[in-house]
Design an enzyme around this catalytic site. Sequence first.
Site, PDB file in Angstrom:
ATOM      1  CB  CYS A 164       6.361  -7.077   8.461  1.00  0.00           C
ATOM      2  SG  CYS A 164       7.909  -6.233   9.633  1.00  0.00           S
TER       3      CYS A 164
ATOM      4  CB  CYS B  93       0.208   2.385   6.035  1.00  0.00           C
ATOM      5  SG  CYS B  93       0.660   4.279   5.772  1.00  0.00           S
TER       6      CYS B  93
ATOM      7  CD  GLU C 296      -2.321  -1.277   2.729  1.00  0.00           C
ATOM      8  OE1 GLU C 296      -3.155  -2.083   2.834  1.00  0.00           O
ATOM      9  OE2 GLU C 296      -2.008  -0.185   3.528  1.00  0.00           O
TER      10      GLU C 296
ATOM     11  CB  CYS D 186       1.432  -4.710  13.541  1.00  0.00           C
ATOM     12  SG  CYS D 186       1.864  -4.293  11.885  1.00  0.00           S
TER      13      CYS D 186
ATOM     14  CB  CYS E 246       4.616  -5.600  16.111  1.00  0.00           C
ATOM     15  SG  CYS E 246       6.272  -5.250  15.711  1.00  0.00           S
TER      16      CYS E 246
ATOM     17  CB  CYS F 108       2.392   6.608   3.991  1.00  0.00           C
ATOM     18  SG  CYS F 108       2.535   5.190   5.190  1.00  0.00           S
TER      19      CYS F 108
ATOM     20  CG  ASN G  55      -6.677   1.483  12.298  1.00  0.00           C
ATOM     21  OD1 ASN G  55      -7.936   1.252  12.330  1.00  0.00           O
ATOM     22  ND2 ASN G  55      -6.312   1.575  10.832  1.00  0.00           N
TER      23      ASN G  55
HETATM   24  N1  SAH Z   1       7.941  -1.396  10.627  1.00  0.00           N
HETATM   25  C1  SAH Z   1       8.094   0.066  10.676  1.00  0.00           C
HETATM   26  C2  SAH Z   1       7.382   0.963   9.963  1.00  0.00           C
HETATM   27  C3  SAH Z   1       5.988   0.467   9.376  1.00  0.00           C
HETATM   28  S1  SAH Z   1       4.682   0.252  10.694  1.00  0.00           S
HETATM   29  C4  SAH Z   1       7.886   0.381  12.300  1.00  0.00           C
HETATM   30  O1  SAH Z   1       7.264  -0.671  13.169  1.00  0.00           O
HETATM   31  O2  SAH Z   1       7.955   1.346  12.713  1.00  0.00           O
HETATM   32  C5  SAH Z   1       4.478   2.193  10.854  1.00  0.00           C
HETATM   33  C6  SAH Z   1       3.549   2.560  12.464  1.00  0.00           C
HETATM   34  O3  SAH Z   1       2.466   1.934  12.682  1.00  0.00           O
HETATM   35  C7  SAH Z   1       4.775   1.681  13.617  1.00  0.00           C
HETATM   36  O4  SAH Z   1       4.837   2.629  14.599  1.00  0.00           O
HETATM   37  C8  SAH Z   1       3.621   0.692  14.113  1.00  0.00           C
HETATM   38  O5  SAH Z   1       4.071   0.389  15.330  1.00  0.00           O
HETATM   39  C9  SAH Z   1       2.220   1.440  13.712  1.00  0.00           C
HETATM   40  N2  SAH Z   1       1.236   0.368  13.977  1.00  0.00           N
HETATM   41  C10 SAH Z   1       1.165  -0.819  13.339  1.00  0.00           C
HETATM   42  N3  SAH Z   1      -0.013  -1.478  13.376  1.00  0.00           N
HETATM   43  C11 SAH Z   1      -0.969  -0.631  14.144  1.00  0.00           C
HETATM   44  C12 SAH Z   1      -2.351  -0.769  14.234  1.00  0.00           C
HETATM   45  N4  SAH Z   1      -3.075  -1.407  14.039  1.00  0.00           N
HETATM   46  N5  SAH Z   1      -2.618   0.675  14.849  1.00  0.00           N
HETATM   47  C13 SAH Z   1      -1.904   1.621  14.904  1.00  0.00           C
HETATM   48  N6  SAH Z   1      -0.671   1.735  14.736  1.00  0.00           N
HETATM   49  C14 SAH Z   1      -0.174   0.571  14.206  1.00  0.00           C
HETATM   50 FE1  SF4 Z   2       6.521  -4.882  10.891  1.00  0.00          FE
HETATM   51 FE2  SF4 Z   2       4.093  -4.105  11.660  1.00  0.00          FE
HETATM   52 FE3  SF4 Z   2       6.246  -4.579  13.740  1.00  0.00          FE
HETATM   53 FE4  SF4 Z   2       6.456  -2.374  11.865  1.00  0.00          FE
HETATM   54  S1  SF4 Z   2       4.590  -2.679  13.484  1.00  0.00           S
HETATM   55  S2  SF4 Z   2       8.006  -3.821  12.492  1.00  0.00           S
HETATM   56  S3  SF4 Z   2       5.360  -3.343   9.984  1.00  0.00           S
HETATM   57  S4  SF4 Z   2       5.310  -6.033  12.303  1.00  0.00           S
END
Ligand code: SAH
Ligand code: SF4
Length: 406
Positions: free
Chosen positions: A146, A381, A126, A153, A150, A139, A338
């Site tokens: 990934c 995103c 995306e 996520c 996490c 973005c 989210n």
């Molecule tokens: N992998 C990188 C960049 C992509 S994620 C990182 O983790 O920083 C971009 C941001 O969105 C990160 O801060 C991540 O923790 C946050 N994020 C991921 N899933 C989310 C969710 N469901 N709701 C809100 N923020 C989220």
């Molecule tokens: Fe990967 Fe999502 Fe963790 Fe960012 S927040 S490092 S995209 S698993």
Amino acid sequence: MTVPLAETATAAPFVEKQPLAPYEAPERPSLVGMPRAALAEALGDIGVPERQRRMRVQQIWHWLYVRGAQEFDAMTTLSKELRAALANAFTLARHEIAAEQVSVDGTRKWLICLPGEIGGAPHEVECVYIPEADRGTLCISSQVGCTLNCTFCHTGTQRLVRNLTAGEIAGQVVLARDRLGDWTPAGGREGELEKRLVSNIVVMGMGEPLYNFEAVRDGLNVIADGEGLSISKRRITLSTSGVVPNIARAGTEIGCMLAVSLHAVTDELREQLVPLNRKYPLRELLDACRNYPGVSNARRITFEYVMLKGVNDSLTDAKALVRLLKGIPAKINLIPFNPWPGTTYECSDWEQIEKFSEIVFAAGYASPVRTPRGRDILAACGQLKSATEKLSARERLALRAMALTD
Ligand code: SAH
Ligand code: SF4
């Protein structure tokens, strides 16, 4: 340096996914997004003599990144023969768009289709454009899926991972400029950044950019190139979950702004939310931030903190957060969680987010929560794909892309 815990030591989620799906280059590669060195090599492959290559790269660069040329025939400073030879071996293909959505507030999202393995299904990532009064932020994604996982996520739950190439990373900016009509017209003045629709970049889409370091570095260097797309590195922010060894490299080899996904103030909780913390604990992560090349009060590190109800949102957490970041030139972004189908986490209540943010505000950090944008099209995103799969999380105000710009 701490020794990483053995992966088998606990039942906690694994730290990294293996292996990566390979990238298979198409027979006629696109020149769009290709770094200068690769472009020079490509010209060598079709017989352009070495002494001419620099100049030809320069000319093609201008057509590609200032004028947005979509056909070799538009490159009128090149001879007809060279244009024909280029068209024979390469394309100027843009990313294929599987879906485009435009929000009433101007936010746009593209679901991009990338070639998979030969014979395999295409991959999807995306790209989101968020216009504001004084800037337009794009973005972009760095990986399909990934490498990390996490627990809050959605991207982290995807099994497949493929690194984007440098060209695919820079190509997202080209695609956005195409769709927005954001190129310099013939005879127009170049480099009028304030008039550009895409003025800022955040690497906060799918993927962990510091696990695809070389491609992200090369792609961002194409995006920042002053004779091309020309987006200054101060307007490019890379977000990482904390890949400590590559943080200093991001400072020296890219020179972009840094955002760190912190999300917890103790190692114990962070290990649950961001399993990579088992490899690179908080102390090492914050040391890397303190020493980030170029960091200053004018160039602060953004700390992202996702608000998870009953998990990390107590006022004690807020006070500990402020203490933890003391001495680091920092901005704090509180991101409303989210939710996605299947997750057990919930977004903190709005009153709790406000109370939390008051503590952060009182400690001197301005406007830590962002107003959600593009709600009608789920412009976070990571959400477009779910939306097209009809896995809706529509009702929530959380838009994580919003936490990402200044
Ligand atoms: N992998 C990188 C960049 C992509 S994620 C990182 O983790 O920083 C971009 C941001 O969105 C990160 O801060 C991540 O923790 C946050 N994020 C991921 N899933 C989310 C969710 N469901 N709701 C809100 N923020 C989220
Ligand atoms: Fe990967 Fe999502 Fe963790 Fe960012 S927040 S490092 S995209 S698993």
